[in-house]
Design an enzyme around this catalytic site. Structure first.
Site, PDB file in Angstrom:
ATOM      1  CG  HIS B 150      60.762  41.697  57.165  1.00  0.00           C
ATOM      2  ND1 HIS B 150      62.034  41.918  56.629  1.00  0.00           N
ATOM      3  CD2 HIS B 150      60.801  41.415  58.510  1.00  0.00           C
ATOM      4  CE1 HIS B 150      63.068  41.508  57.608  1.00  0.00           C
ATOM      5  NE2 HIS B 150      62.428  41.364  58.724  1.00  0.00           N
ATOM      6  CE  LYS B 152      63.526  45.376  58.595  1.00  0.00           C
ATOM      7  NZ  LYS B 152      62.520  44.676  59.328  1.00  0.00           N
ATOM      8  CG  ASP B 157      56.703  66.753  52.976  1.00  0.00           C
ATOM      9  OD1 ASP B 157      55.603  66.452  53.964  1.00  0.00           O
ATOM     10  OD2 ASP B 157      57.456  67.267  53.439  1.00  0.00           O
TER      11      ASP B 157
END
Lengths: 219, 219
Positions: B150, B152, B157
């Site tokens: 779940h 996000k 880099d």
């Protein structure tokens, strides 16, 4: 006297350098040990007893969950219970009974507790929003039927931010891969504080209920 | 000579203090102007043309969306397109075509692009995961039917973190109240980098497919 004056000045100069350098070193040491709060909690985490966080010093808890275990959830709860002045919660899904209990405890201690949630989540099975409202916590939900309030953050005492992907539900805590970032970096906390207030004002129930027309003004 | 030696020492002392203080002031100024990246983006944001971010210098875009407008989404896209070496994306719902396009552009530039998503979201209507995979981006999904991925977040880099409540969907960008926190503070980025690698390894397809039993070992 002619000799001692430059000597004193010299000593003052050296002492000045030493003091400045010492202050800088102390400042850096202080930043390292008690500097900015920067912590990341990952979920899922195993269920463990958190009674000690609610009632330090009381007799041992007899529940069957593991005791004395620190988990991401107990860290989250600890941060929440460390609030001293105010708690602003902006949460899409709020269904975790222990987190509701924490907010009630904080409210009982006299803190200003505000909860902002999604309009559609208020009546979902398991939602703690109705209970929070019944138990006197100040709750608002967004008034738009189009825009979903999908945030998952809280601001403690206006200076500590908890934010991430984690909804405050037992399922998210115990079953999902989630994260919560904890920081008191002002440049990060300030925008969330402002956004909470903006959404809170926008969710003012008075905005939902148009003013009743008053009596005609006297001619 | 007796007089000038203490005078020189005194001057050295004063110069020492001055230099130390100047260095400290310069250090603070430097930290302020080129210090840590700390930005918070809030959504929803209005739709605006982002072609300039994909193709700087080309002829003006004829699309009907507003041009030259900076939005939270254009900021998000700018951060993403600023990556130079690698992009690790850990995203529950990935359905935004412009974000897929950005990843493909970065991959075309030779960056290492990895996308980790939720098992159940791969085939959802509008999901960009299948297209990403077909177009050569390295994609994995969690292998558990119980634990939902779940998160996000994305790490650029290995040193810049984008994290928050925002799924990478057009609906979330344009309709939901969402947040994305952007930082390059190592103490915050490091745990996400480690967590991405841990989840990536755990989602290795080889772990899903049990080894075929080989021939019986010779007795």
């Amino acid at each position: 006297m002619v000799k001692s004056a430059p000597a004193v000045l010299w000593m003052l100069g050296v002492a000045g350098v030493a003091l400045t350098l010492t202050a800088e070193v102390l400042l850096r040491l202080c930043r390292g040990s008690t500097g900015r709060l920067r912590e990341v909690l990952f979920f899922p985490c195993p269920a463990a007893c958190v009674e000690r966080l609610f009632a330090a010093g009381r007799s041992p808890c007899p529940c069957p969950l593991p005791h004395g275990v620190e988990t991401s959830f107990s860290r989250l709860l600890s941060h929440l219970l460390s609030a001293r002045v105010s708690v602003d919660v902006c949460m899409f899904a709020f269904a975790h009974p222990q987190l509701r209990r924490a907010l009630l405890l904080l409210r009982g201690r006299g803190l200003a507790v505000r909860v902002l949630c999604d309009r559609d989540y208020v009546k979902v099975n398991g939602s703690q929003i109705g209970l929070l409202r019944k138990q006197g916590v100040c709750v608002r939900h967004d008034v738009s039927a189009v825009v979903h309030m999908h945030h998952k953050f809280a601001v403690l005492d206006g200076r500590t931010l908890l934010t991430g992907s984690l909804n405050w539900t037992t399922n998210a805590v115990q079953n999902n891969a989630e994260n919560v970032l904890v920081t008191d970096e002002p440049a990060l906390v300030r925008p969330y504080r402002r956004e909470f207030q903006r959404l809170w004002d926008a969710a003012d129930p008075d905005r939902k209920c148009p003013q009743q027309p008053g009596p005609e003004p006297p001619v």
